[in-house]
Design a protein around this motif. Structure first.
Motif, PDB file in Angstrom:
ATOM      1  N   UNK A   1      -3.610  10.769 -17.029  1.00 29.61           N
ATOM      2  CA  UNK A   1      -3.288  12.133 -17.440  1.00 29.61           C
ATOM      3  C   UNK A   1      -2.290  12.126 -18.593  1.00 29.61           C
ATOM      4  N   UNK A   2      -1.321  11.240 -18.526  1.00 25.16           N
ATOM      5  CA  UNK A   2      -0.319  11.162 -19.591  1.00 25.16           C
ATOM      6  C   UNK A   2      -0.924  10.614 -20.881  1.00 25.16           C
TER       7      UNK A   2
ATOM      8  N   UNK B   1       3.190  18.120  -3.406  1.00 22.20           N
ATOM      9  CA  UNK B   1       3.735  18.076  -4.767  1.00 22.20           C
ATOM     10  C   UNK B   1       3.973  19.488  -5.298  1.00 22.20           C
ATOM     11  N   UNK B   2       3.014  20.388  -5.097  1.00 21.16           N
ATOM     12  CA  UNK B   2       3.178  21.782  -5.530  1.00 21.16           C
ATOM     13  C   UNK B   2       4.347  22.423  -4.799  1.00 21.16           C
ATOM     14  N   UNK B   3       4.443  22.176  -3.499  1.00 17.32           N
ATOM     15  CA  UNK B   3       5.502  22.791  -2.706  1.00 17.32           C
ATOM     16  C   UNK B   3       6.882  22.277  -3.109  1.00 17.32           C
ATOM     17  N   UNK B   4       6.955  21.028  -3.513  1.00 19.11           N
ATOM     18  CA  UNK B   4       8.244  20.421  -3.831  1.00 19.11           C
ATOM     19  C   UNK B   4       8.610  20.564  -5.306  1.00 19.11           C
ATOM     20  N   UNK B   5       7.647  20.298  -6.199  1.00 19.09           N
ATOM     21  CA  UNK B   5       7.956  20.232  -7.625  1.00 19.09           C
ATOM     22  C   UNK B   5       7.413  21.409  -8.429  1.00 19.09           C
ATOM     23  N   UNK B   6       6.534  22.212  -7.826  1.00 17.51           N
ATOM     24  CA  UNK B   6       5.947  23.339  -8.536  1.00 17.51           C
ATOM     25  C   UNK B   6       4.825  22.939  -9.472  1.00 17.51           C
ATOM     26  N   UNK B   7       4.336  21.708  -9.375  1.00 18.54           N
ATOM     27  CA  UNK B   7       3.234  21.235 -10.213  1.00 18.54           C
ATOM     28  C   UNK B   7       2.558  20.068  -9.503  1.00 18.54           C
ATOM     29  N   UNK B   8       1.340  19.765  -9.962  1.00 15.77           N
ATOM     30  CA  UNK B   8       0.621  18.621  -9.414  1.00 15.77           C
ATOM     31  C   UNK B   8       1.163  17.330 -10.007  1.00 15.77           C
ATOM     32  N   UNK B   9       0.940  16.230  -9.317  1.00 13.36           N
ATOM     33  CA  UNK B   9       1.381  14.917  -9.788  1.00 13.36           C
ATOM     34  C   UNK B   9       0.462  14.427 -10.906  1.00 13.36           C
TER      35      UNK B   9
ATOM     36  N   UNK C   1       0.802  -1.216   0.000  1.00 11.88           N
ATOM     37  CA  UNK C   1       0.000   0.000   0.000  1.00 11.88           C
ATOM     38  C   UNK C   1       0.840   1.273   0.000  1.00 11.88           C
ATOM     39  N   UNK C   2       2.153   1.140   0.169  1.00 12.07           N
ATOM     40  CA  UNK C   2       3.030   2.303   0.284  1.00 12.07           C
ATOM     41  C   UNK C   2       2.907   3.284  -0.881  1.00 12.07           C
ATOM     42  N   UNK C   3       3.005   2.854  -2.150  1.00 11.45           N
ATOM     43  CA  UNK C   3       2.894   3.821  -3.246  1.00 11.45           C
ATOM     44  C   UNK C   3       1.541   4.532  -3.288  1.00 11.45           C
ATOM     45  N   UNK C   4       0.467   3.795  -3.004  1.00  6.44           N
ATOM     46  CA  UNK C   4      -0.870   4.403  -3.047  1.00  6.44           C
ATOM     47  C   UNK C   4      -1.072   5.422  -1.932  1.00  6.44           C
ATOM     48  N   UNK C   5      -0.633   5.074  -0.732  1.00  2.00           N
ATOM     49  CA  UNK C   5      -0.788   5.989   0.396  1.00  2.00           C
ATOM     50  C   UNK C   5       0.082   7.225   0.202  1.00  2.00           C
ATOM     51  N   UNK C   6       1.300   7.048  -0.287  1.00  2.00           N
ATOM     52  CA  UNK C   6       2.184   8.195  -0.499  1.00  2.00           C
ATOM     53  C   UNK C   6       1.654   9.103  -1.615  1.00  2.00           C
ATOM     54  N   UNK C   7       1.084   8.521  -2.671  1.00  2.00           N
ATOM     55  CA  UNK C   7       0.494   9.346  -3.725  1.00  2.00           C
ATOM     56  C   UNK C   7      -0.674  10.156  -3.160  1.00  2.00           C
ATOM     57  N   UNK C   8      -1.509   9.506  -2.365  1.00  2.00           N
ATOM     58  CA  UNK C   8      -2.646  10.214  -1.764  1.00  2.00           C
ATOM     59  C   UNK C   8      -2.161  11.347  -0.866  1.00  2.00           C
ATOM     60  N   UNK C   9      -1.108  11.109  -0.095  1.00  2.15           N
ATOM     61  CA  UNK C   9      -0.565  12.145   0.791  1.00  2.15           C
ATOM     62  C   UNK C   9       0.014  13.310  -0.009  1.00  2.15           C
ATOM     63  N   UNK C  10       0.800  12.982  -1.017  1.00  3.46           N
ATOM     64  CA  UNK C  10       1.476  14.026  -1.791  1.00  3.46           C
ATOM     65  C   UNK C  10       0.525  14.840  -2.657  1.00  3.46           C
ATOM     66  N   UNK C  11      -0.639  14.297  -2.974  1.00  6.22           N
ATOM     67  CA  UNK C  11      -1.573  15.020  -3.844  1.00  6.22           C
ATOM     68  C   UNK C  11      -2.750  15.611  -3.080  1.00  6.22           C
TER      69      UNK C  11
END
Length: 156
Positions: free
Chosen positions: A50-51, A37-45, A16-26
């Motif tokens: 989306x791709x 994500x905005x604070x670190x990369x300047x854009x949303x994940x 569950x690590x990737x899913x939980x971390x994605x939810x946290x970061x977004x």
């Protein structure tokens, strides 16, 4: 977040690590008003979807690197300034909320309460355990700080 998605045996938490971390970061954080994500990369994940549906008509190699860097840095400074303002507002709000509930709690008979139980058992991680159990019902008040509670009508 992990305590909500893993089983009670606490096995396979790493799946569950990737899913939980994605939810946290977004997720927008209340204190900053921004996502990590905005604070670190300047854009949303981006999600894979989306791709898949992104418009590829604009060729990024044509964009001037200096212009891109200036725009990127400007966006980062703005988001960090906004976050600082939000953190100040959130800090004031948290202090007001704390001051409202910092008095001693009293419960009446029949009221629903939650039991704080940090013990997790041998071989399990306390960080992954949900520390609150309930709801319980107050059966009687033994003193100002001690109450007798019961989980269900037939439980001990």
């Amino acid at each position: 977040m992990f305590s909500k998605v893993i089983s009670s045996t606490q096995k396979h938490w790493d799946e569950f690590l990737p899913l939980v971390m994605y939810a946290y970061r977004s997720s927008i954080h209340e204190s900053t008003g921004e996502t990590p994500a905005i604070m670190m990369f300047g854009r949303e994940l981006d999600l894979p979807i989306d791709m898949l549906f992104r418009n590829h008509a604009c060729d990024q190699s044509d964009q001037n690197v200096c212009t891109y860097l200036e725009t990127y840095l400007e966006k980062m400074w703005k988001s960090h300034d906004l976050a600082r303002e939000q953190i100040t507002k959130a800090s004031d709000k948290q202090k007001r909320q704390y001051d409202l509930i910092s008095t001693s709690n009293t419960f009446s008979v029949g009221e629903a309460v939650w039991l704080f139980n940090p013990f997790c058992g041998k071989g399990k991680s306390p960080k992954l355990k949900c520390k609150w159990d309930g709801p319980y019902t107050v059966i009687r008040k033994l003193s100002d700080l001690v109450y007798q509670i019961q989980k269900g009508p037939k439980s001990k």
